[in-house]
Motif scaffolding. Structure first.
Motif, PDB file in Angstrom:
ATOM      1  N   UNK A   7      34.507   1.259  24.892  1.00  0.00           N
ATOM      2  CA  UNK A   7      33.245   0.004  25.532  1.00  0.00           C
ATOM      3  C   UNK A   7      32.850  -0.796  24.634  1.00  0.00           C
ATOM      4  N   UNK A   8      32.567  -0.734  23.432  1.00  0.00           N
ATOM      5  CA  UNK A   8      31.966  -1.743  22.408  1.00  0.00           C
ATOM      6  C   UNK A   8      33.067  -2.640  22.379  1.00  0.00           C
ATOM      7  N   UNK A   9      34.397  -2.313  22.229  1.00  0.00           N
ATOM      8  CA  UNK A   9      35.376  -3.380  22.100  1.00  0.00           C
ATOM      9  C   UNK A   9      35.603  -4.068  23.450  1.00  0.00           C
ATOM     10  N   UNK A  10      35.249  -3.578  24.506  1.00  0.00           N
ATOM     11  CA  UNK A  10      35.534  -4.100  25.822  1.00  0.00           C
ATOM     12  C   UNK A  10      34.416  -5.107  25.811  1.00  0.00           C
ATOM     13  N   UNK A  11      33.149  -4.689  25.538  1.00  0.00           N
ATOM     14  CA  UNK A  11      32.101  -5.914  25.647  1.00  0.00           C
ATOM     15  C   UNK A  11      32.516  -7.019  24.716  1.00  0.00           C
ATOM     16  N   UNK A  12      33.101  -6.960  23.718  1.00  0.00           N
ATOM     17  CA  UNK A  12      33.468  -8.027  22.923  1.00  0.00           C
ATOM     18  C   UNK A  12      34.548  -8.977  23.495  1.00  0.00           C
ATOM     19  N   UNK A  13      35.283  -8.419  24.034  1.00  0.00           N
ATOM     20  CA  UNK A  13      36.468  -8.962  24.730  1.00  0.00           C
ATOM     21  C   UNK A  13      35.897  -9.420  25.891  1.00  0.00           C
ATOM     22  N   UNK A  14      34.988  -8.819  26.987  1.00  0.00           N
ATOM     23  CA  UNK A  14      34.660  -9.707  27.842  1.00  0.00           C
ATOM     24  C   UNK A  14      33.870 -10.778  27.722  1.00  0.00           C
ATOM     25  N   UNK A  40      56.460 -18.208  21.474  1.00  0.00           N
ATOM     26  CA  UNK A  40      56.426 -19.294  22.243  1.00  0.00           C
ATOM     27  C   UNK A  40      55.065 -19.127  23.054  1.00  0.00           C
ATOM     28  N   UNK A  41      53.878 -18.759  22.404  1.00  0.00           N
ATOM     29  CA  UNK A  41      52.546 -18.343  23.019  1.00  0.00           C
ATOM     30  C   UNK A  41      51.767 -19.609  22.628  1.00  0.00           C
ATOM     31  N   UNK A  42      50.814 -20.095  23.538  1.00  0.00           N
ATOM     32  CA  UNK A  42      50.235 -21.363  23.149  1.00  0.00           C
ATOM     33  C   UNK A  42      49.162 -20.558  22.005  1.00  0.00           C
ATOM     34  N   UNK A  43      48.714 -21.646  21.224  1.00  0.00           N
ATOM     35  CA  UNK A  43      48.039 -21.193  20.165  1.00  0.00           C
ATOM     36  C   UNK A  43      46.291 -21.264  20.623  1.00  0.00           C
ATOM     37  N   UNK A  44      45.395 -20.429  20.086  1.00  0.00           N
ATOM     38  CA  UNK A  44      44.091 -20.564  20.559  1.00  0.00           C
ATOM     39  C   UNK A  44      43.073 -20.480  19.160  1.00  0.00           C
ATOM     40  N   UNK A  45      42.081 -21.103  19.604  1.00  0.00           N
ATOM     41  CA  UNK A  45      41.013 -21.043  18.326  1.00  0.00           C
ATOM     42  C   UNK A  45      40.242 -19.844  18.562  1.00  0.00           C
ATOM     43  N   UNK A  46      40.184 -18.904  17.510  1.00  0.00           N
ATOM     44  CA  UNK A  46      39.574 -17.546  17.645  1.00  0.00           C
ATOM     45  C   UNK A  46      38.369 -17.859  16.539  1.00  0.00           C
ATOM     46  N   UNK A  47      37.263 -17.347  17.251  1.00  0.00           N
ATOM     47  CA  UNK A  47      36.177 -17.418  16.227  1.00  0.00           C
ATOM     48  C   UNK A  47      36.135 -16.205  15.252  1.00  0.00           C
ATOM     49  N   UNK A  48      36.202 -16.509  14.146  1.00  0.00           N
ATOM     50  CA  UNK A  48      36.291 -15.447  13.060  1.00  0.00           C
ATOM     51  C   UNK A  48      35.320 -14.372  13.110  1.00  0.00           C
ATOM     52  N   UNK A  49      33.996 -14.680  13.545  1.00  0.00           N
ATOM     53  CA  UNK A  49      32.889 -13.774  13.691  1.00  0.00           C
ATOM     54  C   UNK A  49      33.333 -12.774  14.738  1.00  0.00           C
ATOM     55  N   UNK A  50      33.953 -13.275  15.980  1.00  0.00           N
ATOM     56  CA  UNK A  50      34.168 -12.647  17.225  1.00  0.00           C
ATOM     57  C   UNK A  50      35.483 -11.606  16.853  1.00  0.00           C
ATOM     58  N   UNK A  51      36.414 -12.036  16.024  1.00  0.00           N
ATOM     59  CA  UNK A  51      37.481 -11.292  15.750  1.00  0.00           C
ATOM     60  C   UNK A  51      36.985 -10.349  14.604  1.00  0.00           C
ATOM     61  N   UNK A  94      35.344  -7.543  16.884  1.00  0.00           N
ATOM     62  CA  UNK A  94      36.464  -6.789  17.705  1.00  0.00           C
ATOM     63  C   UNK A  94      37.101  -6.205  16.944  1.00  0.00           C
ATOM     64  N   UNK A  95      37.819  -6.156  15.657  1.00  0.00           N
ATOM     65  CA  UNK A  95      38.430  -5.229  14.748  1.00  0.00           C
ATOM     66  C   UNK A  95      37.565  -4.147  14.221  1.00  0.00           C
ATOM     67  N   UNK A  96      36.259  -4.357  14.025  1.00  0.00           N
ATOM     68  CA  UNK A  96      35.273  -3.484  13.571  1.00  0.00           C
ATOM     69  C   UNK A  96      35.103  -2.301  14.834  1.00  0.00           C
ATOM     70  N   UNK A  97      34.855  -2.859  16.086  1.00  0.00           N
ATOM     71  CA  UNK A  97      34.905  -2.168  17.338  1.00  0.00           C
ATOM     72  C   UNK A  97      36.003  -1.061  17.491  1.00  0.00           C
ATOM     73  N   UNK A  98      37.199  -1.833  17.379  1.00  0.00           N
ATOM     74  CA  UNK A  98      38.231  -1.012  17.420  1.00  0.00           C
ATOM     75  C   UNK A  98      38.485   0.227  16.520  1.00  0.00           C
ATOM     76  N   UNK A  99      38.256  -0.198  15.295  1.00  0.00           N
ATOM     77  CA  UNK A  99      38.519   0.502  14.222  1.00  0.00           C
ATOM     78  C   UNK A  99      37.203   1.840  14.265  1.00  0.00           C
ATOM     79  N   UNK A 100      36.271   1.615  14.995  1.00  0.00           N
ATOM     80  CA  UNK A 100      35.158   2.533  15.225  1.00  0.00           C
ATOM     81  C   UNK A 100      35.176   3.328  16.420  1.00  0.00           C
TER      82      UNK A 100
END
Length: 716
Positions: free
Chosen positions: A13-20, A53-64, A67-73
């Motif tokens: 759920x926490x990872x889902x909230x970050x993604x949403x 062949x995927x278009x690049x995206x700007x990823x916010x380091x804080x958001x990333x 997300x990684x922390x939420x998945x790991x937890x």
């Protein structure tokens, strides 16, 4: 109505909230998950996007980082969490249309563990309906543990995935990215992955696969009006008219599906003559494609072991296999967002190294889950020469121990066939009017020449008219417990009945509610249906044309409402008691004119005639416990056998007062076993004392939970 959350959804759920919050499209969601996967493995996500062949995206380091922390937890293995979060959103209609039940991470771990011994260095593995790859992630995790030095080479050349959805395969690839930063290996792997219909794609025919895993689509290849409305955004309640149907579009989609169904049926002969089911085609595909000596681990509906229509598939498995085990699971652990009573099977199959005469035995086990893992019982061996006389189509009785298996075969061995025989037990069974097909003839008001319609909820053990209609339609209709009579929801014109059915409706016959479940308070519920009513399709009726006395139906009602018969039928049903399953449970070898049979008949007649006193008179429990013991004796059972049978009914007496110091009433069990002590053992003992203690607390035996209020009326 909202669907219940699964354990996996709650953990993520926490990872889902970050993604949403961060990704507003599914493509954006995949990009963020790919960045998280690359961060986990140490890969370069921008190089990854460029290679694929995927278009690049700007990823916010804080958001990333969040997300990684939420998945790991989340207490879900990281690759499996990525797979789960990458799934395409499906409506209820799309889920039903495609037969999609996403695999829970605990099931993926169970299946990976099932494959562990067969997963050797260089073993090829495939999933023909891979989705976002959670099963392949489970296999890959096992391989990485066993052979870390060759993991990248294995990923590059021995891992295959097929699915209709390119987006789903992209999610699966992200799950593998979280396990390795070797992008050239992932590119080579991706060349082996294809977005195709793996049932019809000719390229799969020559694919060499040592190990196949899968949770293929489940469901008939057909389109109903209700299903069409659900898929196209309509809200439909069963039992109500299909308003707003686009007939032209419905006909077009139905015709296309009919052509697809024909192609599938022509290619996969084990589907039989019934409407083809997707999982059966996928399973035949897997068995044909797996190498000799190879292994299959598949999630399929419980129909594989319970349905008459899957007999050919069961026998095919046993002809082709060197070892076969069926692991039965239910949804109590919230694997899927559906009814917790739903049951399904993990098939563990090893293909014979050389064609031979087939197996002479297979294994059956059950499994349950905690919040983190699934554990299964030790497999119970079923020799086919033992099973086949009792279950000629090799449907598998659900027994959870060797003792239960022995009891099942003891009851079967002491019984006798009925229903289709030519003697007095020959049965005429019928569904009288269909609640859907005959709906246009139903009325809501009684007329001078109309018959009340009996619905399934109106029938309980020994009781006709157990509920009365209040208001509403379909599944939203409101009913109330009723001590006698009961108002029907519908009436049916007598003149609309065919002559034979009109004659049937003018007689007393037996009827039973065919909606049942193994975890219900009671499963089999039958009663005498009076003359001048007609039964809906959920209340099949039974007559015995070779019995001129009319008494045999009361013997049948007494036997089928017994705990012994109920225990047997619970071994083989899912949610419905069809004719085939009903006839497969033997009657006791008891002569209808014997003293014991006549005693059951007279007691069943008394119960049928009790009216409102059924719930208020102590005579009801005495009559029913006497019948239960007489039936057990007729099946050749002991007090110990009946004690084991009663363990299968844990939710009896839920609203009865307990014996002092205890948390749950067991008065029905104690009464039955006290009668066993007196009748079979000839000596009152432990259970007789317990029953007396329960009575002193004003507990009442044999009162269905929802009828407890009725038993407390009239000063009872």
């Amino acid at each position: 109505m909202s669907r219940p959350q699964t354990v996996e959804q709650r953990r993520l759920a926490q990872a889902e909230q970050v993604l949403a919050a961060a990704a507003h499209t599914h493509t954006g969601r995949l990009q963020l998950l790919e960045a998280a996967a690359a961060a986990k493995s140490g890969g370069n996500v921008r190089e990854y996007w460029e290679r694929f062949g995927c278009p690049p995206a700007a990823i916010d380091p804080e958001v990333l980082s969040r997300l990684v922390g939420a998945i790991e937890g989340a207490a879900v293995p990281f690759p499996m969490a990525v797979s789960s979060l990458a799934r395409e959103p499906l409506s209820v209609g799309d889920q039903k249309k495609n037969g999609v039940f996403y695999t829970d991470f605990r099931l993926a771990q169970l299946m990976a563990a099932d494959c562990r011994e067969k997963l050797r260095e260089g073993t090829s593995a495939a999933d023909f309906a891979a989705g976002t790859g959670i099963l392949l992630a489970g296999i890959a995790a096992i391989y990485q543990q066993k052979y870390p030095g060759s993991f990248n080479e294995w990923v590059a050349h021995h891992l295959y995935a097929f699915d209709l959805s390119p987006a789903a395969l992209r999610g699966a690839r992200a799950a593998l990215l979280s396990m390795t930063s070797d992008l050239p290996s992932l590119q080579s792997m991706d060349a082996n992955w294809r977005a195709v219909d793996s049932l019809l794609d000719p390229g799969i025919e020559a694919l060499p696969v040592d190990l196949i895993v899968g949770n293929p689509p489940w469901g008939k290849i057909k389109l109903s009006r209700h299903g069409f409305l659900a898929q196209n955004g309509g809200q439909q309640v069963y039992g109500t008219p299909c308003d707003g149907l686009d007939s032209a579009l419905f006909a077009e989609q139905k015709a296309a599906l009919r052509l697809y169904s024909k192609a599938i049926r022509e290619k996969f002969d084990l589907l039989g003559h019934a409407e083809p089911d997707m999982y059966m085609a996928f399973l035949q595909r897997a068995i044909e494609r797996v190498a000799e000596g190879g292994h299959i681990s598949y999630l399929v509906p419980a129909g594989l072991i319970r349905s008459q229509g899957t007999q050919g598939l069961r026998r095919y498995l046993l002809r082709q296999g060197s070892r076969v085990e069926f692991v039965l699971l239910d949804n109590q652990a919230n694997y899927f967002s559906i009814d917790t009573r739903f049951k399904f099977v993990m098939l563990s199959f090893e293909k014979a190294g050389q064609p031979g005469g087939g197996l002479d035995r297979f294994y059956f086990s059950t499994a349950g889950a905690g919040p983190s893992a699934v554990s299964k019982t030790e497999g119970i061996c079923f020799p086919i020469p033992q099973l086949e006389p009792a279950r000629p189509d090799l449907t598998i009785p659900e027994v959870r121990s060797g003792q239960e298996k022995a009891l099942f075969f003891k009851i079967w061995g002491n019984g006798r066939p009925w229903g289709t025989t030519d003697d007095i037990w020959r049965a005429d069974i019928a569904r009288e009017v269909d609640m859907t097909n005959n709906r246009g003839d139903f009325t809501n008001t009684a007329g001078p020449d109309s018959l009340p319609v009996v619905e399934g909820r109106m029938v309980q053990q020994h009781r006709f008219g157990a509920k009365t209609y209040l208001s509403g339609q379909g599944r939203s209709a409101k009913w109330a417990p009723c001590s006698a009579g009961g108002r029907p929801q519908f009436y049916y014109p007598r003149g609309k009945l065919p002559p034979l059915l009109a004659g049937r409706a003018s007689t007393v016959r037996a009827g039973f509610c065919d909606i049942a479940g193994q975890t219900n308070e009671r499963g089999m519920m039958s009663a005498a249906i009076p003359a001048n009513v007609v039964c809906g399709n959920k209340v099949p009726t039974i007559c015995f044309p070779n019995d001129p006395s009319g008494d045999l139906l009361y013997l049948w009602i007494g036997i089928t409402n017994s705990f012994v018969f109920d225990w047997m039928i619970r071994r083989v049903i899912s949610t419905t008691i069809n004719y085939f399953l009903l006839f497969s449970i033997p009657m006791p070898a008891i002569a209808p004119d014997s003293g014991a049979a006549q005693e059951i008949i007279q007691k069943a007649k008394q119960l049928s005639a009790m009216g409102s006193s059924f719930y208020t008179s102590p005579a009801m429990a005495g009559l029913r416990s006497d019948i239960d013991v007489l039936v057990a004796e007729a099946y050749g059972l002991t007090t110990g056998d009946l004690k084991r049978i009663l363990e299968d009914f844990p939710i009896l007496d839920r609203r009865q007062p307990c014996i002092a110091g205890e948390k749950k009433s067991t008065i029905t069990r104690d009464l039955v076993l006290s009668k066993c002590e007196q009748h079979l053992d000839k000596l009152p003992g432990y259970y007789t004392q317990r029953y007396q203690q329960a009575v002193a607390q004003h507990a009442r035996a044999y009162i269905p939970t929802e009828m407890t209020g009725l038993s407390q009326k009239e000063g009872a």
